[in-house]
Motif scaffolding. Structure first.
Motif, PDB file in Angstrom:
ATOM      1  N   GLU A   6      -9.339  -3.866   9.205  1.00  0.00           N
ATOM      2  CA  GLU A   6      -9.858  -2.939   8.187  1.00  0.00           C
ATOM      3  C   GLU A   6      -8.867  -1.812   7.958  1.00  0.00           C
ATOM      4  O   GLU A   6      -8.610  -1.424   6.832  1.00  0.00           O
ATOM      5  N   ARG A   7      -8.392  -1.263   9.043  1.00  0.00           N
ATOM      6  CA  ARG A   7      -7.376  -0.201   8.976  1.00  0.00           C
ATOM      7  C   ARG A   7      -6.646  -0.169  10.298  1.00  0.00           C
ATOM      8  O   ARG A   7      -7.165  -0.596  11.333  1.00  0.00           O
ATOM      9  N   TRP A   8      -5.403   0.334  10.251  1.00  0.00           N
ATOM     10  CA  TRP A   8      -4.575   0.390  11.447  1.00  0.00           C
ATOM     11  C   TRP A   8      -3.657   1.594  11.354  1.00  0.00           C
ATOM     12  O   TRP A   8      -2.976   1.783  10.357  1.00  0.00           O
ATOM     13  N   ARG A  42      -3.403  -4.097   7.035  1.00  0.00           N
ATOM     14  CA  ARG A  42      -4.743  -4.084   6.457  1.00  0.00           C
ATOM     15  C   ARG A  42      -4.983  -5.399   5.716  1.00  0.00           C
ATOM     16  O   ARG A  42      -4.142  -5.859   4.955  1.00  0.00           O
TER      17      ARG A  42
END
Length: 67
Positions: A6-8, A42
Motif C-alpha cells: 500500500e505504501r512504503w 507501491r
C-alpha cells in the motif's frame, strides 16, 4: 497471504501490505523481507504471513516475498 504494497517509506524501512482477500492492512518492516535490501514499490504484489509481533502483540507481515 497474497497482498499488495500500500505504501512504503524506504528511509524509515517500513510500510503496509493490504491483504487481497480481506483488504486488511498489515504493518511490514524491512527485517521481514526475504531480501532486506530490496525496496518494495507501491502496488507491487507480495506473498507473506501474518504473525503476532512479540513486543506489541499486534499482527504484522513477516516472511515477505516480493513478486
Amino acid at each position: 497471504m497474497l497482498g499488495k504494497i500500500e505504501r512504503w517509506d524506504a528511509g524509515k524501512g517500513y510500510g503496509f501490505i493490504a491483504d487481497k482477500a480481506t483488504g486488511k492492512s498489515y504493518f511490514a518492516h524491512r527485517s521481514g523481507l526475504e531480501k532486506p535490501d530490496a525496496t518494495p514499490a507501491r502496488g507491487q504484489e507480495a506473498r507473506c504471513e501474518s504473525v503476532r509481533a512479540p513486543k506489541s502483540g499486534r499482527t504484522q507481515a513477516a516472511n515477505i516475498v516480493l513478486l
